[in-house]
Write a protein that holds these residues in place. Sequence first.
Motif, PDB file in Angstrom:
ATOM      1  N   LEU A 270      43.155  26.862   3.541  1.00 40.84           N
ATOM      2  CA  LEU A 270      44.774  27.063   4.304  1.00 40.84           C
ATOM      3  C   LEU A 270      45.433  25.289   3.882  1.00 40.84           C
ATOM      4  O   LEU A 270      46.681  25.879   4.205  1.00 40.84           O
ATOM      5  N   GLU A 271      44.625  24.636   4.467  1.00 38.89           N
ATOM      6  CA  GLU A 271      45.038  23.505   3.511  1.00 38.89           C
ATOM      7  C   GLU A 271      45.650  23.509   1.951  1.00 38.89           C
ATOM      8  O   GLU A 271      46.647  22.422   2.097  1.00 38.89           O
ATOM      9  N   ASP A 272      45.248  24.103   1.229  1.00 40.89           N
ATOM     10  CA  ASP A 272      45.560  24.487  -0.257  1.00 40.89           C
ATOM     11  C   ASP A 272      47.111  24.340   0.053  1.00 40.89           C
ATOM     12  O   ASP A 272      47.983  24.273  -1.053  1.00 40.89           O
ATOM     13  N   VAL A 273      46.968  26.091   0.419  1.00 43.26           N
ATOM     14  CA  VAL A 273      49.143  26.860   1.013  1.00 43.26           C
ATOM     15  C   VAL A 273      49.716  25.899   1.371  1.00 43.26           C
ATOM     16  O   VAL A 273      50.668  25.766   0.901  1.00 43.26           O
ATOM     17  N   LEU A 274      49.310  24.857   2.347  1.00 46.66           N
ATOM     18  CA  LEU A 274      50.510  24.176   3.378  1.00 46.66           C
ATOM     19  C   LEU A 274      50.280  23.079   1.948  1.00 46.66           C
ATOM     20  O   LEU A 274      51.892  22.444   1.630  1.00 46.66           O
ATOM     21  N   GLU A 275      49.562  21.981   1.288  1.00 45.01           N
ATOM     22  CA  GLU A 275      49.839  21.045   0.529  1.00 45.01           C
ATOM     23  C   GLU A 275      50.866  21.636  -0.726  1.00 45.01           C
ATOM     24  O   GLU A 275      51.607  20.546  -1.420  1.00 45.01           O
ATOM     25  N   ALA A 276      50.433  22.734  -1.198  1.00 41.57           N
ATOM     26  CA  ALA A 276      51.276  23.964  -2.056  1.00 41.57           C
ATOM     27  C   ALA A 276      52.726  23.572  -1.868  1.00 41.57           C
ATOM     28  O   ALA A 276      53.447  24.134  -2.300  1.00 41.57           O
ATOM     29  N   GLY A 277      52.803  23.600  -0.986  1.00 42.91           N
ATOM     30  CA  GLY A 277      54.219  24.208   0.263  1.00 42.91           C
ATOM     31  C   GLY A 277      54.795  25.245   0.600  1.00 42.91           C
ATOM     32  O   GLY A 277      55.805  25.576   0.079  1.00 42.91           O
TER      33      GLY A 277
ATOM     34  N   THR B 192      35.012  28.356   6.668  1.00 44.51           N
ATOM     35  CA  THR B 192      34.930  26.963   5.892  1.00 44.51           C
ATOM     36  C   THR B 192      35.839  27.259   4.408  1.00 44.51           C
ATOM     37  O   THR B 192      36.687  26.563   4.207  1.00 44.51           O
ATOM     38  N   LYS B 193      35.975  27.805   4.027  1.00 45.03           N
ATOM     39  CA  LYS B 193      36.926  28.113   2.471  1.00 45.03           C
ATOM     40  C   LYS B 193      38.227  28.801   3.294  1.00 45.03           C
ATOM     41  O   LYS B 193      38.802  28.565   2.374  1.00 45.03           O
ATOM     42  N   GLN B 194      37.912  29.230   4.355  1.00 42.99           N
ATOM     43  CA  GLN B 194      39.867  29.924   4.801  1.00 42.99           C
ATOM     44  C   GLN B 194      39.527  28.853   5.599  1.00 42.99           C
ATOM     45  O   GLN B 194      41.227  28.719   5.327  1.00 42.99           O
TER      46      GLN B 194
ATOM     47  N   HIS C 165      47.648  36.816  -1.264  1.00 48.62           N
ATOM     48  CA  HIS C 165      46.860  37.172  -0.708  1.00 48.62           C
ATOM     49  C   HIS C 165      46.253  35.782  -1.068  1.00 48.62           C
ATOM     50  O   HIS C 165      45.589  35.765  -1.806  1.00 48.62           O
ATOM     51  N   TYR C 166      45.212  35.860   0.046  1.00 49.36           N
ATOM     52  CA  TYR C 166      43.291  34.770   0.006  1.00 49.36           C
ATOM     53  C   TYR C 166      42.656  35.378   1.389  1.00 49.36           C
ATOM     54  O   TYR C 166      43.220  35.980   1.909  1.00 49.36           O
ATOM     55  N   ASP C 167      41.476  35.743  -0.200  1.00 46.10           N
ATOM     56  CA  ASP C 167      40.378  35.933   0.060  1.00 46.10           C
ATOM     57  C   ASP C 167      39.641  34.857   0.379  1.00 46.10           C
ATOM     58  O   ASP C 167      38.538  34.601   0.068  1.00 46.10           O
ATOM     59  N   ALA C 168      38.772  34.642   2.301  1.00 48.46           N
ATOM     60  CA  ALA C 168      37.656  34.020   2.488  1.00 48.46           C
ATOM     61  C   ALA C 168      36.813  34.885   1.829  1.00 48.46           C
ATOM     62  O   ALA C 168      35.426  33.710   2.738  1.00 48.46           O
ATOM     63  N   GLU C 169      36.249  35.568   2.325  1.00 49.95           N
ATOM     64  CA  GLU C 169      34.533  36.448   1.611  1.00 49.95           C
ATOM     65  C   GLU C 169      34.332  35.451   2.638  1.00 49.95           C
ATOM     66  O   GLU C 169      32.542  35.537   2.653  1.00 49.95           O
ATOM     67  N   ASN C 170      34.814  36.570   4.186  1.00 44.51           N
ATOM     68  CA  ASN C 170      33.849  35.955   5.054  1.00 44.51           C
ATOM     69  C   ASN C 170      33.384  34.558   5.670  1.00 44.51           C
ATOM     70  O   ASN C 170      32.439  34.589   6.009  1.00 44.51           O
TER      71      ASN C 170
END
Lengths: 336, 482
Positions: A75-82, A69-71, A61-66
Amino acid sequence: MKKLVTLLLTLVLCMACFAGCKINKDGEISVLWSDKSDSLVVELADSMDRSMYLYNMEYKHYDAENSSTKQLDQLEDVLEAGCQGVIIELVDIATAQTVIDTVKPYNVPVVIINQEVDTTIIESYEKAFNVRPYYTYEQEYTVMLENYLKDNFKLIDRNGDNKLTVYNEYGSYPTDFLSAPERSPKYEFETVYDIAYDGSVELILTADDARAVEVLVELRKQGFNKDKLQTHLVGLFTVGIDQNAGVIIDDGKVREGDALKDYQNKLAAYSVMNVIDDGLIQGAIVLNDDGITEMACEIIANVIKGKPAIKEGLDEEYFNENGTRNVDVKYVLYGV
Amino acid sequence: MAKQKVLDANGYRKFGMLDSVAYAAGDFGCNMSFALKSTLVIFWTQFMQMGSELYALLLIIVQVWDAINDPLIGSIIDADKRKYKRNKFLSYMWFGSIGLVVGGAVCFLPFPDVEMWAKVIIFIAGYVVWDAFYTIANVPYGSLLSLISKDPADRASLSAWRSVGSMVGNMVPMMILPMIIYDANNNIIGNRVFIAALIMGILGFIAFQFMIKNTEIREEVDVKLNEETPKINILKAMGNFMKNRPAVGATVAAMGMFLGMQGGTAAVTVLFQSFFKNVQISGIVQVFAMLPIIFFTPFARKLVVKYGKKELSVVGSICSIIACILMLVIRITPDMTGVLVYVVCQLINSLGIGIYSTVSWSMMGDAIDYNEWKNGSRDEGTVYSLHSFFRKLAQGLGPSIVLVIMAWLGYNEYFGGNQTFLVSLNLRYLVAALYLLSAVLQFVGLALIYNLDKKTLEKMNAELDERHKANKAVEVKEGGNE
């Protein structure tokens, strides 16, 4: 005997080896939430835990805290991580196209849940899907009332005249339907336009849970809907259950929102669900959390396994228009 | 023309099916109040909204009452040498059965909105009342087995039928109650539990009366008039009990059963409420899992004669251990497939436990005989009441300890039947672990401690028979001299 026990234990150990294998061995499924302090999101996340276990997938789970921008950063981070797939509940629906465009180069499935996204956005990427709630409130409200009145008519017919005095903030469809001459059993209603909390109004239909809680507070001041034994009851129905009722209902007899703890336990910030469990509100039409999360997981699992993402012949709770990658999930009843 | 009773060599009604069915009715009667006990935790935490830790503490407190209650009543019964019209054990059971009509229901008085201090009083008072009457009915009931017949095959039959009575007394409420006392969202409806308890109390009373009317006592305890009432030394009785390996072994096995299985009933209920999200089928699933033992029971007597009780029970406990390991390691999903996997594991587990439970009561009968063989006195009431005490201790401590573990694993009574998934997953593993603990303790008690294998049992019965004949000859001679 020793040989038999050894053989059996070996078999058990072999099974244990297979028990832990997930279907997405090469990367997690990333689940991005708008704001996990929102009780609706907490319920969806809990349901997602269940669905992920059901489909045997590794996830996080990831929380964008509303923050949109953070979300998008997440998204980019998890895609980069594979990651092998993305399930996302958007902070801002206007970012839907950006999300799809970001995921597309990575060729992994993405499912937007709980919001209705324009079909053209979904169609812009062949592995994009939209699982969203499907509104047929009128019919669901009618079924809810019908289910309740079948066994509990006398309980709320306070004056015993076989007719229910109703104050309706929702719409006349349910009571019109249930009082139609050709129906059996047929119920009689008398609609009033001023809400009275003195017991003369026997049935109150509200259109949202915050309003239902306000009505409940007023009823309780007059001695109604105070206890689980339902000795002085006014039938109260609504839509939605995630409204935090604890900090509002504060007469010493009802649990307060201090049940709010860490993520695992956030569900029971004494919400309308708990109020219904206690019999103080009789029923609600609610989001089908399990339906949404199970469909999202099924789509991701099917794509990973190389099967058609949306199977033919969906269960009754779902609706998929032919040729689209949208799945509508019907609401369900809670309490009746 | 009235049907003539077939009599045995001693002039008693010949042992037959009526004895077994009557004895079974007794356990059915006991279970009519006992079966609801597994609902106590859910009722008091989820409906009455008592905190889990407070409830666990109160449960331990009422077990202290049990600790005093059981051996005390056992001693009173042993020391009671008055002559009763039928039999003193049956008389005590009759008295207990009257109290149990409402005794079970007072544990489920539905007042969820009173102050917490009032709830504490209601719980303790209700439990004490129920427990007192249950003990008055149940302790003599267990001792009755050794007075109905001394024949090992007859005892095995009585024990097997007792299990049938217990099973039916458990199965019927187990199957029906969840469909009545839980709503569509898997939450408990407290008012209905109270009414169910009242109805079951009445059914239990009817069963007890059938049992009392149709029980034939064949091994009379000789009551001498004007004899000084003997003093029962509890410490000495406890010392003798601990030296009685069969009693200790059978007790460890029973404690294992209660610590694990009974202690886990709350966890199983929450498993069905929140993991499978279908508490209403929990009863049917539990009943279905008992089917193997229903099929096994008719063969119990023959298998006991052929292989021996200890031997049979040890095999059963090994089956259970394997089933529980499977339950722990196989992935059980929160859907109907998962329910089926759970049921299959339970089928094997319950067969293993069931094999032991069909002979468990006759094992205690043999343990009482062992007491006489080794120490010269039977002390039925005391031995059985100490066995009951340890069982009750496990029954009481089990749910308390398990409830504390559940709270540690995230169980929150506020959420009722809607615990979070991750918490319900923790409880799914807890259930499997508890069943495994049960099975391991049974193995330890039966394989390593209980020492009455088939050969030893035959030797003991032969020597006791000779001793009884010799004693009788001496009594006849003394009677002739007078």
